[in-house]
Design an enzyme around this catalytic site. Sequence first.
Site, PDB file in Angstrom:
ATOM      1  N   ASP A 479       0.827  -1.214   0.000  1.00  0.00           N
ATOM      2  CA  ASP A 479       0.000   0.000   0.000  1.00  0.00           C
ATOM      3  C   ASP A 479       0.860   1.262   0.000  1.00  0.00           C
ATOM      4  O   ASP A 479       2.072   1.215   0.303  1.00  0.00           O
ATOM      5  CB  ASP A 479      -0.892  -0.049   1.254  1.00  0.00           C
ATOM      6  N   ASP A 549     -10.635   2.001  -3.346  1.00  0.00           N
ATOM      7  CA  ASP A 549     -11.186   1.779  -2.005  1.00  0.00           C
ATOM      8  C   ASP A 549     -12.704   1.806  -2.040  1.00  0.00           C
ATOM      9  O   ASP A 549     -13.358   1.409  -1.076  1.00  0.00           O
ATOM     10  CB  ASP A 549     -10.697   2.865  -1.038  1.00  0.00           C
TER      11      ASP A 549
HETATM   12  C1  DGJ Z   1      -5.763   2.015   1.983  1.00  0.00           C
HETATM   13  C2  DGJ Z   1      -6.153   0.786   1.199  1.00  0.00           C
HETATM   14  O1  DGJ Z   1      -6.619   1.136  -0.061  1.00  0.00           O
HETATM   15  C3  DGJ Z   1      -7.172  -0.002   1.993  1.00  0.00           C
HETATM   16  O2  DGJ Z   1      -7.611  -1.102   1.254  1.00  0.00           O
HETATM   17  C4  DGJ Z   1      -6.561  -0.424   3.291  1.00  0.00           C
HETATM   18  O3  DGJ Z   1      -5.513  -1.322   3.052  1.00  0.00           O
HETATM   19  C5  DGJ Z   1      -6.067   0.791   4.048  1.00  0.00           C
HETATM   20  N1  DGJ Z   1      -5.212   1.622   3.248  1.00  0.00           N
HETATM   21  C6  DGJ Z   1      -5.327   0.376   5.280  1.00  0.00           C
HETATM   22  O4  DGJ Z   1      -4.784   1.449   5.942  1.00  0.00           O
END
Ligand code: DGJ
Length: 729
Positions: A479, A549
């Site tokens: 990430d 997301d």
């Molecule tokens: C952003 C990601 O896109 C989410 O899926 C998740 O992993 C969060 N970060 C966790 O902090």
Amino acid sequence: MTIQYDAARQLFHLQSSSTSYAFELIEGRYPSHLYWGRRIRGNQLHTLASRQERASFSPNPLPERHEISFDTMPHEYPSYGNSDYRTPAFEVQYANGSTVTDLRYESHEIVQGKPSLEGLPATYAEADSEADTLRVTLRDSLSGLAVMLTYTVFNELDAITRSVSFLNEGVETVTLKRVLSMSVDFQHDRYDMLHLSGSWARERDVFRRSLRPGMQSIESRRGSSSHMQNPFVAMLEHGATEDYGDAYGVNFVYSGNFIGGVEVDQFRTARLFMGINPFDFGWKLEAGEVFQAPEAVLVYSPDGLGGMSRIYHELYRTRLCRGTFRDSVRPVLVNNWEATYFNFDADKLEAIAEVGSELGMELFVLDDGWFGRRNSDNSSLGDWFVDERKLPGGLKDVVSRVNKLGMHFGLWFEPEMISPDSELYRNNPDWCLHVPGRYRTQGRNQLVLDLSREDVQQYLIDTVSDVLRSAPITYVKWDMNRNMTEIGSALLPADRQRETAHRYMLGLYNVLESITSAFTNILFESCSGGGGRFDPGMLYYMPQTWTSDNTDAVSRLRIQYGTSIVYPISAMGAHVSEVPNHQVGRITSLETRGHVAMSGNFGYELDLTKFTDEEKGIVREQIIMYKALRELVQFGDFYRLLSPFEGNQSSWMSVSKNKREAMAVYVQVLNEPHSPFGRIKLKGLDPSLNYQLVGTDRVYGGDELMYAGIAVPLFHHDFASILLQFVAE
Ligand code: DGJ
């Protein structure tokens, strides 16, 4: 031979199976673009080489040759300072302060195969017979600067790649202020420009606009390719559709600041360009040094946007993505992020995994919050050791509990970041991007590690590798949750500070190469607050990306449709999440959420322990269906049928390579009273085959399904969907 050089006419002709790209040397000196489009036999391209004097305000580089002007010439790599007034492909500042360069052809070579770009992601050929590469060297004789233009043509994949390198063979240091990777001049402006723009949770909306005089461009200055703009620009001839008409795409194999666009000049010619964003960029090139620019992937299709997309999909799936998982089906996963956020312990994780295993899921992914003392997003990034208050038996214990349930285990990291509240920051306050004496702006309570530094790169390689070696981990979610500010590095001298953002990318690519090549049995998925870095640079290291997301089924129609313009389905993570949806609050049925998520790399991201028996039954069936379909979905040919940007209905389909299997999804967003009977016309089938609609005894001709279409139900509720599966008899 796919690259021909006609020495008499000094003409280069690159041919893939359906595309031609040609340029000539004017007066043996200046590479001038001739043609890019549908394949042309031989070298009868002279009719295109029309040159005429156009205006006295366009200066002439050769005395008495008034038909030659840089201002009107279609250039292969446009310069400036000596009369091309359009946007240049590069800018160099010399030791005497001047910025005028006079690049002339010096030599060229044609080699089989595709040499790699050192330190950079790029498409590749597995065998030399798959591609040919042309390298043209241009030189500025006064300074000794050489510019190498590299073109590779893939024989079967119908794509042409371009990159550029600068070699300082002079005695004085020069500063590169702008280095684009490609530029192509079109003879007229009767095109639309298409680009993919958005924001967090609304990535890659499709925008199309008619070209206008002047500059139309997109860019990122955020230190990553970004949610806001994707490094992709297409030019479509006026009237071109999903299935017909000329489509020209350019995609940049880079994950940092970029610029791409089209400039229309006074003669209504159109210059298409793409490269590193010159904004806040500089690179000192000392005598003997080379600067290699990233690759741009050029795709032409006469079959509209859909034809162009399928060329990108095939190329990226087979000759950009690498590793064990390039060709293997991807597991059905469950991720705990939206189920628990930071609030979990080993028992809770095991309970979720237990239901997942019972329902047929194959991989359990532990997301953010397992390390340091991270109970919210305000601490611990950088401290990659297990939080034993949550996981007293360490990772080994939780992995073994998950493995005992028959599931693989995956883990989340955000390696490029550092929390001010972390051991790492307390011990190494200079390891983040910063400018001495200036405020360090935080984003999501975190700073960005300075990956231009080799010691920071090595720290990441070591710490992430240690964790990956500590337990049987088969999947990693990588990430990255903020953009860069105060871009500067503690180790670079003053006159190299403007190199930091690009050096960061080179450092990141080095880290990714080391880790992904050491752990070949791990499936890596990149993520940046969802799809904030969905670009071919990341796909070179990690064959899939968390698309967004936003997991709402209706929002995902646009997000996945827009993403599919360039990127293959096997690259898109797509999960069923809870309702009301956490990002937009919408309530959609489990069926519709399933149909939309099954159109990518399928997974679930909600607390499975809260499922009712009825929901469990639905999910069990979804997983059985996806396992039967996933090879087709992940590796078949993708066709867009109805655009969510144009109406209330959305539809797409996948067809297996041998055309014997197909699946189509149709979604109606809002129910409309007395709407017309719905019908979708399928694409890509074999008209001579008969296809059975799975689950029924109905058989349709491929021709009927494509030319007459198939009726879809009249739904009586919002957010309704249907998935149709076909098998040839
Ligand atoms: C952003 C990601 O896109 C989410 O899926 C998740 O992993 C969060 N970060 C966790 O902090």
